[in-house]
Structure formats: structure tokens, C-alpha cells
Design an enzyme around this catalytic site. Structure first.
Site, PDB file in Angstrom:
ATOM      1  N   GLU A  26       0.844  -1.206   0.000  1.00  0.00           N
ATOM      2  CA  GLU A  26       0.000   0.000   0.000  1.00  0.00           C
ATOM      3  C   GLU A  26       0.876   1.251   0.000  1.00  0.00           C
ATOM      4  O   GLU A  26       2.025   1.228   0.466  1.00  0.00           O
ATOM      5  CB  GLU A  26      -0.896  -0.017   1.253  1.00  0.00           C
ATOM      6  CG  GLU A  26      -1.821   1.198   1.329  1.00  0.00           C
ATOM      7  CD  GLU A  26      -2.941   1.057   2.352  1.00  0.00           C
ATOM      8  OE1 GLU A  26      -2.966   0.052   3.087  1.00  0.00           O
ATOM      9  OE2 GLU A  26      -3.787   1.968   2.407  1.00  0.00           O
ATOM     10  N   ASN A 178     -12.176  -1.371  -1.195  1.00  0.00           N
ATOM     11  CA  ASN A 178     -11.472  -1.932  -0.042  1.00  0.00           C
ATOM     12  C   ASN A 178     -12.207  -1.522   1.227  1.00  0.00           C
ATOM     13  O   ASN A 178     -12.535  -0.330   1.390  1.00  0.00           O
ATOM     14  CB  ASN A 178     -10.040  -1.382   0.016  1.00  0.00           C
ATOM     15  CG  ASN A 178      -9.362  -1.691   1.346  1.00  0.00           C
ATOM     16  OD1 ASN A 178      -8.961  -2.821   1.587  1.00  0.00           O
ATOM     17  ND2 ASN A 178      -9.271  -0.707   2.229  1.00  0.00           N
ATOM     18  N   GLU A 179     -12.451  -2.458   2.104  1.00  0.00           N
ATOM     19  CA  GLU A 179     -13.107  -2.167   3.385  1.00  0.00           C
ATOM     20  C   GLU A 179     -14.203  -1.116   3.194  1.00  0.00           C
ATOM     21  O   GLU A 179     -14.198  -0.063   3.836  1.00  0.00           O
ATOM     22  CB  GLU A 179     -12.093  -1.738   4.450  1.00  0.00           C
ATOM     23  CG  GLU A 179     -11.154  -2.864   4.821  1.00  0.00           C
ATOM     24  CD  GLU A 179     -10.325  -2.636   6.085  1.00  0.00           C
ATOM     25  OE1 GLU A 179     -10.380  -1.541   6.688  1.00  0.00           O
ATOM     26  OE2 GLU A 179      -9.604  -3.574   6.466  1.00  0.00           O
ATOM     27  N   TYR A 258      -6.886  -8.608  11.437  1.00  0.00           N
ATOM     28  CA  TYR A 258      -5.682  -8.188  12.177  1.00  0.00           C
ATOM     29  C   TYR A 258      -5.852  -8.617  13.626  1.00  0.00           C
ATOM     30  O   TYR A 258      -6.978  -8.748  14.105  1.00  0.00           O
ATOM     31  CB  TYR A 258      -5.518  -6.662  12.116  1.00  0.00           C
ATOM     32  CG  TYR A 258      -5.167  -6.155  10.725  1.00  0.00           C
ATOM     33  CD1 TYR A 258      -3.864  -6.219  10.266  1.00  0.00           C
ATOM     34  CD2 TYR A 258      -6.139  -5.611   9.890  1.00  0.00           C
ATOM     35  CE1 TYR A 258      -3.529  -5.748   8.997  1.00  0.00           C
ATOM     36  CE2 TYR A 258      -5.822  -5.141   8.626  1.00  0.00           C
ATOM     37  CZ  TYR A 258      -4.508  -5.212   8.190  1.00  0.00           C
ATOM     38  OH  TYR A 258      -4.168  -4.754   6.937  1.00  0.00           O
ATOM     39  N   GLU A 308      -6.094  -9.039   3.508  1.00  0.00           N
ATOM     40  CA  GLU A 308      -5.236  -8.380   4.505  1.00  0.00           C
ATOM     41  C   GLU A 308      -5.260  -9.249   5.746  1.00  0.00           C
ATOM     42  O   GLU A 308      -6.343  -9.600   6.235  1.00  0.00           O
ATOM     43  CB  GLU A 308      -5.752  -6.978   4.849  1.00  0.00           C
ATOM     44  CG  GLU A 308      -5.583  -6.002   3.717  1.00  0.00           C
ATOM     45  CD  GLU A 308      -5.984  -4.573   4.071  1.00  0.00           C
ATOM     46  OE1 GLU A 308      -5.895  -4.191   5.254  1.00  0.00           O
ATOM     47  OE2 GLU A 308      -6.396  -3.854   3.151  1.00  0.00           O
ATOM     48  N   GLN A 355       2.022  -5.790   5.818  1.00  0.00           N
ATOM     49  CA  GLN A 355       2.237  -5.421   4.441  1.00  0.00           C
ATOM     50  C   GLN A 355       3.686  -5.720   4.086  1.00  0.00           C
ATOM     51  O   GLN A 355       4.571  -5.456   4.907  1.00  0.00           O
ATOM     52  CB  GLN A 355       1.967  -3.945   4.225  1.00  0.00           C
ATOM     53  CG  GLN A 355       0.541  -3.525   4.527  1.00  0.00           C
ATOM     54  CD  GLN A 355       0.210  -2.123   3.970  1.00  0.00           C
ATOM     55  OE1 GLN A 355       1.023  -1.486   3.334  1.00  0.00           O
ATOM     56  NE2 GLN A 355      -1.005  -1.662   4.256  1.00  0.00           N
TER      57      GLN A 355
HETATM   58  O1  AHR Z   1      -3.059  -2.389   6.283  1.00  0.00           O
HETATM   59  C1  AHR Z   1      -3.422  -1.191   6.887  1.00  0.00           C
HETATM   60  C2  AHR Z   1      -4.892  -0.853   6.707  1.00  0.00           C
HETATM   61  O2  AHR Z   1      -5.677  -1.773   7.407  1.00  0.00           O
HETATM   62  C3  AHR Z   1      -5.437  -0.916   5.307  1.00  0.00           C
HETATM   63  O3  AHR Z   1      -5.189   0.231   4.596  1.00  0.00           O
HETATM   64  C4  AHR Z   1      -6.906  -1.073   5.544  1.00  0.00           C
HETATM   65  O4  AHR Z   1      -7.549  -1.747   4.499  1.00  0.00           O
HETATM   66  C5  AHR Z   1      -6.973  -1.832   6.858  1.00  0.00           C
HETATM   67  O5  AHR Z   1      -7.870  -1.271   7.733  1.00  0.00           O
END
Ligand code: AHR
Length: 513
Positions: A26, A178-179, A258, A308, A355
Site C-alpha cells: 500500500e 477496499n473495506e 488483524y 489483509e 504489508q
Molecule cells: O493495512 C493497513 C490498513 O488496514 C489498510 O489500509 C486497511 O484496508 C486496513 O484497515
């Protein structure tokens, strides 16, 4: 501690798509700028501004697919700003990764579509583009598809040629936003279903008639079941008023996950296990998203893309470009995530750790002169033999560590059991790759592996992190000490093997008949 692992060559699951070992790159902090792209800076070897030390490390992993340009950045990105003479490209905000007025990163647009395609070529990796839904429109998205994929003579293809690429880039994977439940427009599942239908209608329409029909569209899903079901239900309604079915438009559904517990290098025993428990939720996310797909299109080929995933420690904040130390603990969590994804080879089409360089659970870290691998990189290296193999049913009998559930983080139950051993296996050309980790903090695991073939022999055995602490992380001076060493294995000659796995370490075995 004893552990028994059973690997069944007679119970194949499915081919592990190599793209499961993919990455997110990113425009965030030092991922693209600094980590991948240095332009004219000659302190490191470059090709077309791309730093080759990063490329060499990623090449060694056979990095199969790169997702770009975000992340949240994607829904504020207008791809035409990133082509043409660099000195004429607009300098802009990068609003998602700013922290208040004192820290407002700016986007030079020096790295655009052609640079990204060049990076993919250097790595022999597939590009995966995220189209701007939140602040863009279908025309912009279809222009990008035409620019990248069309082989005729139009304004877009002339533009591509002017930017150095006569031939199309043949991009297969297209994320529709995205999201979009969050930074990508804060849509409700119903509103996103309508936007998705609109974008997908034109992208698929272009692809069907003007290209070869090989574009695959990824809809933005969520780890909550509710979003996925409401989105699919509404999409089905929207589509059935017209013609066709949801699956004429949608090829994949994505989820993001995450996790963290404690700090990057400062964590308690309880936090160590809690983070492993949280990482295991990726398996549940995939299962739930697959169930939602199955409910609305029984028997379809649509896959789940975890585009992600990774550890996001509290130390990774906007102000430091989401940088954190990446420890052995994080690498152990990655190993178990990869085991869980291998085991779901029948539904997982792709995954992208977040990332690639410098940001969050990166695989490569850089400074102005050097690039070096993180412990998580070593896990990817040990696991890369699974790419494209057939996943084999693998069961583990091992002790567990029980963590208390906070509010209902692990569902309605009060506790969650973390198996102290995680494993997966795959077969490629008669060779079986078995990967496993002993996640116990302080106990060696006396491990037996049994296969359902009598003449199987371990021909190669490596261990990662033996003698390391779980809070150890790599720096440019010590990175080599995280490389694998050999581990002694007793071959019993009857398809069983025995070996001792050090505490908090990861093992890779290659078995031949
Ligand atoms: O990876 C960091 C961020 O986490 C990304 O930009 C987003 O899609 C997610 O919330």
C-alpha cells in the site's frame, strides 16, 4: 510434552493456490516509498526506480501476487494521476495515513500503474488491483481495466503505449473497493451491494466483450457474518431484477483479519497465547464467509480471499507509518495462519499478508542502504514448498493452553483452547511437505509424525528459531541468525518419524517415498 501428527496422503483436500502466499503493498508509510521505490536514489541498486535488494528477497519467496494500491488508500486513489511524465504528476494528500495536522504525508504519484506492473514483472508476480469505489466511479474503474487489459486501439491503449507499455498487462484480479464498510465509503451492506453491482456490471461487461473474460472480481466482505449475508442477499435481489445471477458478477469475497495482544516486544505469557488464539480466528472467518457464499450460490466456484491479515501491534500508529518490531512470536502466529489456510485449500483462493515491506507484519525491512528479512519472512520461506501442492488432511494431538475469553471474542464460550502444536501438509510431485510449530513457551515437544504410507522417509528437515526468545526480532546486523538450521529426525522406516521440536520454533520436513 508429547505431540502426535497424522498426515494422510489418501485424504487430499485441494490444490493450495500459490496466491495464498501473497502480499499487500500500500501507499502507506515506507512500504512503497522507501521500501519498494527509491527513484533516482543510488544508494541501493535499482531498476526503473525499484530497489533490487527488496526484489531479490521477495523473489526468493516466489512472491505470487501483490495487491495494490491499498488498503484504505485505494478508495482515494485516481489511477490517472500516477501515469505520464513524473514531473507533471499531481502532488496530493494521503489522507488515510495522516495523524492530525502535524503529520500529513503527501503522495508524489511517482509510483503509479506502470511502476507497479514493472515490480510485478521483476517478481514474476500477479498484479491484484483495488479499484476506487468510495470516491471513484465505474467509468474510472473501467478505464483502468481498458488501460491494463485491452489489446486494441483506443484512447486508453494509446495512453498505455505512451507510458511505455505497448502490450496489455493482463490483470486478472480486480478488487471492487477496499473495506467499503469502513474507510472505503462507510457503506451499509445494502448500499455496497448496489455499488458493487454497478461497478461489476461495467467491469465484467468490458471483460466479456473487449477482453478474454478472465478478469476475476473480488467483493469486499467482512469478518462479521451479518455483513456478508446482508450484502449477498441484497446483491442477489439487485441482480435478479435484471438478468443472470450474483456469480456472473462476483468471483471472490474478501475478509480482513488483524490481531494483537500486548505490545510488539513487551508481552506477558497470557498475551503470548491470547495472540495465537486471535490469529486462529482467520480460520473461522474463512469458514463463515464460505458458508455465506454457499448459502447464496450453492456449488459455485467463488473463493474466499483474505486480502489483509497479520499482527497489528499498538506500537504501529499513524505517526510512524504503522511500523512495529516483528518478533518470533509474530512469525509463530503467521505459521499457524498458513497452516489454517492450507487446510482450507478448497475455499481459499488468495491471501495477502499486510504489508510486504516495513509496514505492520512486513516480511522485508529496509533502511537507506540495506534490506533484510524478518522472522515472518523465514516462515514464508519454510512454507513456500506448499504453494501449488495438494493439501493433505493433517490432524494434531497435542496439549492445549486455555485462555479466558474477553466479552465474546472467541464466541459464546468462556474459554478458548490454543493447541500447542500447529501443522499442515501438502504433496507436490510425490514429495510431501510437512510444516509444524511448537508454540509452547517453555517445553520441548517430543513429536511423532505418522503417514499412511509405509515407505515414507524424511529427506530434509529444518527448524526455525531454535535458541531464540519469542520477543527477538531481526535487525540488519542479526537477520542471518534467524535462518533455519537442521534438526535431527529418526526415520522409523514404517512411515513414522520422531523428533524433538524446541519451544516456540517452526519445523519444515520434506518426505519422499
Ligand atoms: O493495512 C493497513 C490498513 O488496514 C489498510 O489500509 C486497511 O484496508 C486496513 O484497515
Amino acid at each position: 510434552m508429547d505431540a502426535a501428527i497424522y498426515v494422510s496422503r489418501h485424504a487430499p483436500i485441494d490444490r493450495i493456490d500459490p496466491n495464498v502466499y501473497g502480499h499487500l503493498t500500500e501507499h502507506l508509510g515506507r512500504c512503497i516509498y522507501g521500501g519498494v521505490w527509491v527513484g533516482e536514489d543510488d544508494r541501493v541498486p535499482t531498476e526503473d526506480g525499484i530497489r533490487m535488494d527488496t526484489v531479490e528477497l521477495l523473489r526468493n519467496l516466489d512472491a505470487p501476487v501483490l495487491r495494490w494500491p491499498g488498503g484504505c488508500f485505494a478508495d482515494d486513489y485516481h489511477w490517472k494521476d500516477g501515469i505520464g511524465p513524473r514531473e507533471e504528476r499531481p502532488r496530493q494528500r494521503n489522507m488515510w495515513w495522516a495523524q492530525g495536522r502535524e503529520n500529513r504525508p503527501e503522495e508524489s504519484n511517482a509510483f503509479g500503474t506502470e511502476s507497479f506492473m514493472r515490480l510485478c514483472d521483476l517478481l514474476d508476480a500477479e498484479p491484484y488491483l483495488a479499484v476506487n469505489v468510495g470516491s471513484g466511479d465505474p467509468e474510472e474503474g473501467v478505464d483502468w481495466a481498458e488501460y491494463c487489459n485491452y489489446d486494441g486501439d483506443t484512447e486508453m491503449t494509446r495512453l498505455r503505449a505512451e507510458n511505455g507499455s505497448e502490450e496489455p498487462h493482463d490483470v486478472t484480479y480486480w478488487g471492487v473497493g477496499n473495506e467499503n464498510w469502513g474507510c472505503g465509503g462507510r457503506y451499509s451492506p445494502q448500499l455496497y451491494a448496489e455499488e458493487f453491482r454497478r461497478f461489476a456490471n461495467y467491469l465484467k461487461g468490458f471483460d466479456r466483450v473487449m477482453s478474454d473474460g478472465s478478469m476475476e472480481l473480488v467483493a469486499c466482505g467482512h469478518v462479521t457474518d451479518d455483513w456478508n449475508r446482508q450484502f449477498l442477499e441484497h446483491l442477489e435481489k439487485c441482480v435478479s431484477f435484471g438478468q443472470g445471477s450474483v456469480y456472473d458478477l462476483l468471483d471472490h469475497l474478501s475478509v480482513h483479519r488483524y490481531y494483537y495482544a500486548g505490545g510488539d516486544t513487551d508481552f506477558s505469557t497470557e498475551q503470548y497465547y491470547r495472540m495465537l488464539a486471535r490469529a486462529a480466528r482467520i480460520g473461522e472467518d474463512v469458514d463463515r464467509a464460505a458458508e455465506a457464499l454457499e448459502m447464496f450460490a450453492p456449488g459455485s466456484n467463488a473463493g474466499i480471499i483474505v486480502d489483509e491479515w497479520g499482527v497489528w501491534h499498538p506500537e504501529a500508529v499513524f505517526a510512524n507509518g504503522l511500523e512495529q518490531e516483528n518478533t518470533v512470536r509474530d512469525a509463530l502466529a503467521a505459521a499457524s495462519v498458513l497452516d489454517d489456510l492450507n487446510e482450507r485449500a478448497d475455499v481459499v483462493a488468495m491471501a495477502n499478508i499486510a504489508q510486504t515491506v516495513n509496514v505492520l507484519q512486513c516480511l522485508v525491512q529496509t533502511d537507506e542502504e540495506d534490506a533484510w528479512p524478518t522472522p515472518t519472512y523465514q516462515v514464508f520461506d519454510l512454507y513456500k514448498a506448499h504453494m501449488g501442492g495438494t493439501a493433505l488432511r493433517t490432524t494434531v494431538e497435542a496439549d492445549v493452553h486455555t485462555v479466558e475469553s474477553r466479552s465474546d471474542e472467541f464466541g459464546p464460550q468462556d474459554t478458548h483452547d490454543v493447541p500447542l502444536v500447529s501443522a499442515s501438509a501438502s504433496e507436490t510431485d510425490e514429495r510431501v511437505r510437512i510444516t509444524l510449530s511448537n508454540r509452547a513457551l517453555d517445553a520441548v515437544s517430543s513429536t511423532t509424525v505418522a503417514m499412511d504410507v509405509a515407505d515414507a522417509t524424511v529427506v530434509d528437515s529444518e527448524v526455525l528459531f531454535a535458541g531464540k526468545e519469542t520477543d527477538d526480532y531481526s535487525t540488519k546486523d542479526n537477520a542471518e541468525s534467524f535462518e533455519p538450521s537442521t534438526i535431527a529426525v529418526e526415520n522409523h522406516g514404517d512411515g513414522t518419524f520422531a523428533f524433538d521440536v524446541p519451544a516456540s520454533s517452526v519445523v519444515g520436513l520434506t518426505v519422499e517415498r
